[in-house]
Design an enzyme around this catalytic site. Sequence first.
Site: not given
Lengths: 346, 344
Positions: B60, B130
């Site tokens: 990322e 999440h």
Amino acid sequence: MAKRALHAQSGFPIDKGTGDSVMKELPGEILRDLYRAVFRIRRTEETLASLYPEQEMRTPTHFGIGQEAVAAGVCGALGDDDVVYSHHRCHNHYLARGGSLLGLVAELYGRIDGCANGRGGSVHLTSRETGFVVSSAILGQTIAAATGSALAFQLDKTPRVAVTFFGEATCEEGVFYESLNFAAVRRLPVLLVCENNLYSTESPLSVRQPAGTDLCERVRAFKVTAERVDGNDVVAVYGRTLAALDQLRAGEGPVFLECMTYRWREHVGPNFDHEAGRSYRDKAELDRWMDRCPVKRARALIVASGTGESEVLSWESAIEDEIQTAVAAAKGSPWPETRTLFDNIY
Amino acid sequence: MRELTYVDALSEGLVQAMEADDGIFVTGIAVDYPSGIFGSTVEAARRFGPSRVFDAPAMENALTGIAIGAAAMGKRPVVVHPRNDFMFLAFDQMINLAAKWKYMYGSHAGSVPIVVRGVIGRGWGQGATHSQSLQSVLAHFPGLQVVMPALPQDAKGLTIAALTGDAPTVILEHRSLYPIAGPVDQAFAPTPIGKAAVVRDGTDVSVVASSYMVVEAMRAAESLEQDGVSVEVVDLRSIRPLDEETILASVRKTGCLIVADTSWVLYGVASEVAALVAEKAFHSLKAPVYRIGLADSPAPVSQPLEDAFYPKASTIAKAALTLLGRTHSHLGDIDLADEFKGPY
């Protein structure tokens, strides 16, 4: 044995003669440019370091004195369309890539004529017009950015190359491996130039990497070409970069060059460590490296090539004048107006 | 006007932008898979192929830096995170480089118009890593634009605005919005960044909401209408820049403010809006400001805990009645039954 020498920090395997062998085929004009580049960087940095105690340059400054040959050798070999990214010790690369001297000095003085109009400081330089994209003070950021520029060149099917300079401590950052992996997977035209000066701030390699570490070996595990170069030999760096560029432009994937070199001054600031009473490295070690001064070595080569002493002195004198002129202009440059504080946020 | 689901609107905005600009490419984990980011990148992958829509290794931070370096060379990268939580790994590049780029180099290094999409999860046991909503942390830093489309029209329009603008922009998309349909223009037209929308007119209380909380606020408003309470719903759409005028105008009209955000209240968007109104419209307020957000804990997985964790339409409706000094009698049935079947 080579690996032991690296970790003893007093030496490392050097391919002596690389510079000499390249030099034999090197046109005098190029040798002259390389010498002038290392001399100009050296004298600019020494001048700035001597002015720094005046407390007018209010920006933490990481001098690159001792490491000039890496910047000059790599940038000397690049084409006009190639781009360069750098890190916190970035003056060398900025100057080698053609960044304006006034732009550098005025940036350190926080003036409007600074290359970033006084917004960036010593560690955030830019000179887009000469192909120096940016430098950043966060380790490894610009490795990824250079990789992204290389991706753009590949998508555009142009033979341009992106170069990123970084210190060996950046090989301790995750972003280095992420970028290296991606560049390897996609065979991107990115030249990774590691300036291994053996220290991260004041931490030696021995406390940062396992004994016996060979960065090139580690990089080769990613199927990337990696080579160690004498980073104090501008001609060797130049020659190795030329060879790397051939590979990069042919689409054969990234190249990693580990340039062994040494920072003479303290991590940040104009002093010598022994003057500041620091004990993380001793003066004897510094002296050994100063004996291998990249500027003196380049000068010896140019004199050996037949250039007269008086001619070399005239170049040097012209460069000294240029530096003094830039310093005077920088000190005379206006401050940015306060009302511009909010300009260019978006 | 035809109706599209939120996910199809996202897809259409992306495809139209890519048709208009060859420099746009899309990358991130699994963007070119048949399931491409819950369907939002499938059409782009089909239409433009692997040179413009391609998978990326799990990296990322570097991927964001790579996007920055590509943008610096004239490309327009779109980096997609199937969960916005993964973006934490990229904060160095986003906040320390992309957000500062234009300013820090005195504008001489140009701009880096990267677009970062992050999907917010919710429910079905998404759990603590999440389901977070990162708008407040991202919007804290000058230099990034942060938008949160709630309606399909804006999912398309804000995508187009991000991909035609100059600033690095984060689009936070709520997974629960993806299947919801609404009217969407066929035209290639941006939704202006920095403009909130009054999505329902009202006179008694203002509910300023972000993202999925706009849906809950609308549901609450419909219910309250039956009780004779007129609710104005303001959809923030853009977290940074924040449309102060629309918020203040609404509060000056109604005199009551509820802020409902998809994240926590403390140090968040709800606090920012409350502070804004306290500073600039204090004398219009007839009652204290009411902030609604997630329960002040990490997201739990177990269903009863999760049910208690998320605020709902009824939470907003009860708050409105409380502010107005009314009792709430029959609000128990306004919340949607959770009919979602996994996986999420």
